[in-house]
Design an enzyme around this catalytic site. Structure first.
Site, PDB file in Angstrom:
ATOM      1  CG  HIS A 144      -0.195   0.149   2.522  1.00  8.42           C
ATOM      2  ND1 HIS A 144       0.519  -0.888   3.089  1.00  8.42           N
ATOM      3  CD2 HIS A 144      -0.040   1.211   3.361  1.00  8.42           C
ATOM      4  CE1 HIS A 144       1.067  -0.483   4.222  1.00  8.42           C
ATOM      5  NE2 HIS A 144       0.754   0.796   4.411  1.00  8.42           N
ATOM      6  CG  ASP A 175       1.664   5.267   4.795  1.00 10.09           C
ATOM      7  OD1 ASP A 175       1.106   4.152   4.804  1.00 10.09           O
ATOM      8  OD2 ASP A 175       2.727   5.505   5.388  1.00 10.09           O
ATOM      9  CG  HIS A 223       5.062   1.166   2.883  1.00 12.10           C
ATOM     10  ND1 HIS A 223       4.513   2.304   2.327  1.00 12.10           N
ATOM     11  CD2 HIS A 223       4.478   1.040   4.092  1.00 12.10           C
ATOM     12  CE1 HIS A 223       3.644   2.837   3.157  1.00 12.10           C
ATOM     13  NE2 HIS A 223       3.603   2.084   4.243  1.00 12.10           N
ATOM     14  NE  ARG A 275       7.695  -3.844  11.171  1.00 12.86           N
ATOM     15  CZ  ARG A 275       8.700  -2.988  11.045  1.00 12.86           C
ATOM     16  NH1 ARG A 275       9.910  -3.342  11.405  1.00 12.86           N
ATOM     17  NH2 ARG A 275       8.500  -1.778  10.558  1.00 12.86           N
TER      18      ARG A 275
END
Length: 195
Positions: A68, A70, A125, A135
């Site tokens: 996607h 942002d 990303h 994470r």
């Protein structure tokens, strides 16, 4: 948490001022006044990606958060020193971003791409899962008020040509909710698509 959000918001605004200065945009607060507006649609998100078992990795990378861009003006991301963030290069290859718990990762958002008439691009990303370690990422998304118009700044239109038609942040969000994550969510607002 409030102190942290205030800090990253201030950092995002300082970065936006430097971008405006570099582009010779006056006033220098052209971008950051949208984020500082009390009706700003900025958000803070905490993402947790637990480690995945080896048998879940049979087909290669296990996606934690899909491909996607942002949507907001700017994103400020920090993680817990764990691999997972990848960006898509122009040649179609995914590259891992080395984790660094002492650094911030700054993303240009779709809104800034439009306001700069494509001079700055929002980067595609994704996050892939890690086999051995959780994470954790903290992201501040600096956004504009829902009613604000988003359009290329006149000073950045080469030869007077705008790549994008004008739209509001609300219109963008409404359109984005109808699309899939990996789709080009700006496509509907490109002048070529509007013709």
């Amino acid at each position: 948490m409030n102190d942290y959000v205030s800090f990253v918001k201030k950092m995002a605004c300082e970065i936006l001022e430097m971008l405006a200065e570099g582009l010779k945009i006056q006033p220098r607060n052209t971008f950051n006044k949208l984020v500082m507006n009390e009706e700003s649609d900025s958000i803070f998100r905490l993402n947790h990606y637990p480690p995945c078992l080896d048998d879940q990795f049979k087909g290669g990378n296990l996606i934690g958060f899909g491909e996607h861009t942002d949507p907001q003006i700017i994103s400020v991301l920090r993680s817990n020193n764990t691999f997972g963030l990848q960006i898509l290069l122009k040649d179609g290859n995914w590259v891992s971003i080395p984790p660094d718990q002492t650094s911030f990762f700054i993303n240009v958002g779709d809104s800034l791409q439009v306001m700069t008439n494509g001079m700055f691009k929002s980067v595609r990303h994704r996050v892939v899962a890690n086999k051995s370690k959780s994470r954790l990422s903290m992201i501040y998304f600096g956004g504009q008020p829902l009613c604000k118009k988003i359009a290329p700044l006149p000073s950045l239109m080469k030869g007077g040509d705008s790549v994008y038609q004008e739209f509001t942040w609300f219109e963008y969000k409404k359109s984005a909710y109808r699309s899939r994550l990996a789709e080009n969510r700006l496509g509907e607002f490109e002048k070529i698509a509007a013709s």
